[in-house]
Design a protein around this motif. Sequence first.
Motif, short mmCIF file in Angstrom:
data_model
loop_
_atom_site.label_atom_id
_atom_site.label_comp_id
_atom_site.label_asym_id
_atom_site.label_seq_id
_atom_site.Cartn_x
_atom_site.Cartn_y
_atom_site.Cartn_z
N ASP A 19 14.64 -2.39 67.81
CA ASP A 19 14.19 -3.09 66.60
C ASP A 19 13.27 -2.16 65.82
O ASP A 19 12.08 -2.06 66.11
CB ASP A 19 13.47 -4.38 67.00
CG ASP A 19 13.02 -5.22 65.83
OD1 ASP A 19 12.79 -4.66 64.73
OD2 ASP A 19 12.88 -6.44 66.01
N LEU A 20 13.83 -1.47 64.82
CA LEU A 20 13.06 -0.46 64.09
C LEU A 20 11.90 -1.04 63.29
O LEU A 20 10.86 -0.40 63.15
CB LEU A 20 13.98 0.36 63.20
CG LEU A 20 14.95 1.28 63.93
CD1 LEU A 20 15.87 1.99 62.93
CD2 LEU A 20 14.21 2.30 64.79
N ALA A 21 12.04 -2.25 62.79
CA ALA A 21 10.92 -2.87 62.06
C ALA A 21 9.76 -3.13 63.01
O ALA A 21 8.59 -2.86 62.69
CB ALA A 21 11.37 -4.17 61.39
N CYS A 35 4.16 6.50 58.79
CA CYS A 35 5.62 6.54 58.68
C CYS A 35 5.97 7.40 57.47
O CYS A 35 5.52 7.13 56.36
CB CYS A 35 6.20 5.13 58.53
SG CYS A 35 8.00 5.08 58.53
N VAL A 36 6.75 8.45 57.70
CA VAL A 36 7.10 9.38 56.62
C VAL A 36 8.54 9.25 56.17
O VAL A 36 8.92 9.80 55.13
CB VAL A 36 6.79 10.85 57.01
CG1 VAL A 36 5.30 11.03 57.24
CG2 VAL A 36 7.57 11.26 58.26
N GLU A 37 9.33 8.53 56.94
CA GLU A 37 10.73 8.34 56.58
C GLU A 37 11.27 7.14 57.34
O GLU A 37 10.89 6.90 58.49
CB GLU A 37 11.55 9.59 56.93
CG GLU A 37 13.01 9.49 56.59
CD GLU A 37 13.80 10.73 57.06
OE1 GLU A 37 15.03 10.61 57.16
OE2 GLU A 37 13.19 11.77 57.33
N GLN A 38 12.17 6.41 56.70
CA GLN A 38 12.86 5.34 57.41
C GLN A 38 14.25 5.20 56.85
O GLN A 38 14.49 5.40 55.66
CB GLN A 38 12.10 4.03 57.34
CG GLN A 38 12.04 3.38 55.99
CD GLN A 38 11.33 2.02 56.06
OE1 GLN A 38 10.66 1.70 57.02
NE2 GLN A 38 11.49 1.23 55.02
N ARG A 62 10.31 10.85 66.03
CA ARG A 62 11.47 10.11 65.54
C ARG A 62 11.79 8.99 66.51
O ARG A 62 12.17 9.23 67.66
CB ARG A 62 12.66 11.06 65.38
CG ARG A 62 13.89 10.42 64.81
CD ARG A 62 15.01 11.46 64.66
NE ARG A 62 16.20 10.82 64.17
CZ ARG A 62 16.50 10.63 62.89
NH1 ARG A 62 15.66 11.06 61.96
NH2 ARG A 62 17.61 10.03 62.53
N VAL A 63 11.60 7.75 66.06
CA VAL A 63 11.94 6.58 66.85
C VAL A 63 13.34 6.16 66.42
O VAL A 63 13.54 5.70 65.30
CB VAL A 63 10.92 5.44 66.67
CG1 VAL A 63 11.32 4.23 67.51
CG2 VAL A 63 9.52 5.92 67.04
#
Length: 124
Positions: free
Chosen positions: A15-17, A31-34, A49-50
Amino acid sequence: MLESSDIIAFSWSTDLARAREFYEHALGLRCVEQNEFARVFDANGTTLRVTAVPEVAKRGYTVLGWRVESIEETIQALAGNGVVFTRYDAMDQDVNGVWTTPGGDKVAWFTDPDGNNLSVTQLV
């Protein structure tokens, strides 16, 4: 060949959120990118990186750790953000969950929402 290259650390989440909430708000990483595949954080100059996965395999060892100046201050700050430190039956840990290595380093463990084992370490 890689001695002058930066490391990219990886972790995993279903669950990335939820992962962003934990790594950004509980741990304080920016957080620098999603995107739909990952959330990328700046961990003091190291890229973390998750990555999205359908299932996180539970590991019995630490997958990420941070070296800190004061483990007590770090534990207090993280606990104030809702981080719960892990206690292991077979380890002699203090009241805060800190284990002192034979060489005097201090280590405490916690997990992210997906059960990845993380740690903080104060070196002597």
